[in-house]
Scaffold this motif. Sequence first.
Motif, PDB file in Angstrom:
ATOM      1  N   THR A 309       4.665 -53.185 -59.910  1.00  0.00           N
ATOM      2  CA  THR A 309       4.724 -54.581 -60.399  1.00  0.00           C
ATOM      3  C   THR A 309       4.184 -55.373 -59.359  1.00  0.00           C
ATOM      4  O   THR A 309       3.484 -56.502 -59.859  1.00  0.00           O
ATOM      5  CB  THR A 309       6.352 -54.613 -60.319  1.00  0.00           C
ATOM      6  N   SER A 310       4.346 -55.261 -58.094  1.00  0.00           N
ATOM      7  CA  SER A 310       3.408 -56.051 -56.998  1.00  0.00           C
ATOM      8  C   SER A 310       2.079 -56.136 -57.292  1.00  0.00           C
ATOM      9  O   SER A 310       1.415 -57.144 -57.199  1.00  0.00           O
ATOM     10  CB  SER A 310       3.790 -55.320 -55.752  1.00  0.00           C
ATOM     11  N   PRO A 319       0.053 -62.474 -69.671  1.00  0.00           N
ATOM     12  CA  PRO A 319       0.639 -61.435 -70.528  1.00  0.00           C
ATOM     13  C   PRO A 319      -0.270 -61.017 -71.660  1.00  0.00           C
ATOM     14  O   PRO A 319      -0.496 -59.610 -71.933  1.00  0.00           O
ATOM     15  CB  PRO A 319       1.830 -62.113 -71.407  1.00  0.00           C
ATOM     16  N   MET A 320      -1.236 -62.117 -72.063  1.00  0.00           N
ATOM     17  CA  MET A 320      -2.061 -61.522 -73.113  1.00  0.00           C
ATOM     18  C   MET A 320      -3.189 -60.361 -72.627  1.00  0.00           C
ATOM     19  O   MET A 320      -3.631 -59.522 -73.123  1.00  0.00           O
ATOM     20  CB  MET A 320      -2.844 -62.563 -73.619  1.00  0.00           C
ATOM     21  N   GLY A 321      -3.753 -60.723 -71.234  1.00  0.00           N
ATOM     22  CA  GLY A 321      -4.704 -59.772 -70.585  1.00  0.00           C
ATOM     23  C   GLY A 321      -4.022 -58.623 -70.319  1.00  0.00           C
ATOM     24  O   GLY A 321      -4.627 -57.567 -70.730  1.00  0.00           O
ATOM     25  N   VAL A 354       6.127 -53.940 -68.378  1.00  0.00           N
ATOM     26  CA  VAL A 354       6.412 -54.841 -69.457  1.00  0.00           C
ATOM     27  C   VAL A 354       7.355 -55.824 -69.065  1.00  0.00           C
ATOM     28  O   VAL A 354       7.317 -56.772 -69.524  1.00  0.00           O
ATOM     29  CB  VAL A 354       6.833 -53.912 -70.594  1.00  0.00           C
ATOM     30  N   VAL A 355       8.511 -55.439 -68.594  1.00  0.00           N
ATOM     31  CA  VAL A 355       9.405 -56.253 -68.353  1.00  0.00           C
ATOM     32  C   VAL A 355       9.033 -57.399 -67.010  1.00  0.00           C
ATOM     33  O   VAL A 355       9.447 -58.402 -67.177  1.00  0.00           O
ATOM     34  CB  VAL A 355      10.715 -55.326 -67.554  1.00  0.00           C
ATOM     35  N   HIS A 356       8.279 -57.024 -66.163  1.00  0.00           N
ATOM     36  CA  HIS A 356       7.941 -57.722 -65.050  1.00  0.00           C
ATOM     37  C   HIS A 356       7.055 -59.087 -65.784  1.00  0.00           C
ATOM     38  O   HIS A 356       7.136 -60.034 -65.509  1.00  0.00           O
ATOM     39  CB  HIS A 356       7.068 -57.190 -64.215  1.00  0.00           C
ATOM     40  N   MET A 357       6.324 -58.459 -66.839  1.00  0.00           N
ATOM     41  CA  MET A 357       5.239 -59.455 -67.585  1.00  0.00           C
ATOM     42  C   MET A 357       5.979 -60.448 -68.600  1.00  0.00           C
ATOM     43  O   MET A 357       5.508 -61.143 -69.084  1.00  0.00           O
ATOM     44  CB  MET A 357       4.037 -58.873 -68.223  1.00  0.00           C
ATOM     45  N   GLY A 358       7.313 -60.148 -68.576  1.00  0.00           N
ATOM     46  CA  GLY A 358       8.196 -60.762 -69.578  1.00  0.00           C
ATOM     47  C   GLY A 358       7.982 -60.777 -71.090  1.00  0.00           C
ATOM     48  O   GLY A 358       8.443 -61.523 -71.784  1.00  0.00           O
ATOM     49  N   TRP A 363       9.872 -55.629 -78.902  1.00  0.00           N
ATOM     50  CA  TRP A 363       8.664 -55.689 -79.525  1.00  0.00           C
ATOM     51  C   TRP A 363       7.541 -54.765 -78.755  1.00  0.00           C
ATOM     52  O   TRP A 363       6.798 -54.168 -79.464  1.00  0.00           O
ATOM     53  CB  TRP A 363       7.901 -57.203 -79.121  1.00  0.00           C
ATOM     54  N   PHE A 364       7.963 -54.308 -77.523  1.00  0.00           N
ATOM     55  CA  PHE A 364       7.011 -53.479 -76.866  1.00  0.00           C
ATOM     56  C   PHE A 364       7.076 -52.193 -77.665  1.00  0.00           C
ATOM     57  O   PHE A 364       6.006 -51.353 -77.913  1.00  0.00           O
ATOM     58  CB  PHE A 364       7.145 -53.391 -75.473  1.00  0.00           C
TER      59      PHE A 364
END
Length: 433
Positions: A309-310, A319-321, A354-358, A363-364
């Motif tokens: 995550t870091s 998020p799109m990238g 995924v959680v870190h990116m919001g 959906w994921f």
Amino acid sequence: MADFTGVTIGFVLMLAMMALGLHVAVAIFLTSVLAALVYFGPGLLDTFATQLWAVMNDFILTAIPLFVLLGELLMRAGVTQRMYSGMSTWLGRLPGGLLHTNIGASGLFAAVSGSSVATAATISTVALPELRSRGYNERIVLGSIAAGSTLGILIPPSVNLIIYGALTGASIGQLFAAGIVPGLMLIGLFMMAIIVMSIIWPGTSGALDEPATMRQKLSSLSSLLPPLSIFVVVMGVIYTGWATPTEAAAIGVIMSVGLAAWNRALTIPMLHDAFLSTVRTTAMILLIIVAAFYLKFIIGVLGVPQAMTSFVADMDLTPMGFIFALVIFYLILGCFIETLSMLVGTVPIVFPLVVHMGLDPVWFGIFLVLMMELALITPPVGMNLFVVQGVRGRGSVIDVFYGIIPFVGVVLLAVALIVFFPGIVLWLPNMMF
């Protein structure tokens, strides 16, 4: 801080063991054991018994054997043959003819079986002799069956969605609801692709059926309503709150037994075969899940989720990238390992990011299932391709590879649509929950 070099070596080693033919559960468990020994010594291995009990004591996992048994009973009760004939009455006159029936029958069978491989084998057995006798382009026939059968892991009830929910804690009910609209969308996109191919290349389809009368169409509903009613009841009791997914699966099994009795197919040998196949499939799935949870535990103890995550945060990805990177990652991975391995081997690592990116976990889940659908139909190890070829029993699997190409493009289009329009996935679960 986690050792990224060690994590990378472990992940590559796990994939290599799978590629060499080692059972998925064994490859995952050996990777976990090696990591525990290298970083913590033999003491951490004592926790495996605790992890095993914790995983197997999860009530939601009871739904897996029940949904597998539901599909096995329907397949052996002759429901598929009747369903295919009934579907052809409604779809046989569209441009592309019975190719649409392959998609429609796959979607309906997927809605009660929850398995893509079972759908591929069942629809192939019914459809191939019929379409071969009518002069259809065999490559497109093979491609349409392989593609349509991928709906088994998207349209609820899906065993893969249950496993994803167990691994991540996402609501099974929301995941099931989220799979309905994308599943219907994918059916529509497959059919549009068949229509376009039939117009561009008229030799794609053989002789079309004579137009069915309304009386014939209404009569064919007797073949379509039983499996559809099972789907409606199973989903209905979940969404109305009358039953959990496990209890709903049990209701579906009872209905399928009644349907088999109505079709005069309920015999002791039939039940024996259905139970035996269910036990084998369930044992394989649950063994993989246990190994995956132990890997998840080791990864958590090592601090890999926090470190990754870091790392992603430092890369300053949008998020799109991040989603684009996941598409490339799963496309490449899906060419070399089968879907269940891809699911349980990557979710413990990817989901914290995924959680870190919001990103929404529900959906994921649907995004991941669509990527698994691509893995089912992309060579060299696309499982559905070899199942269809195995039922075909002649020629080369290369024909299936060629036939699937247009449908791979369709699934990629579906992925793009849910990425740019996430409401396709989230609208129904947000409305119902």
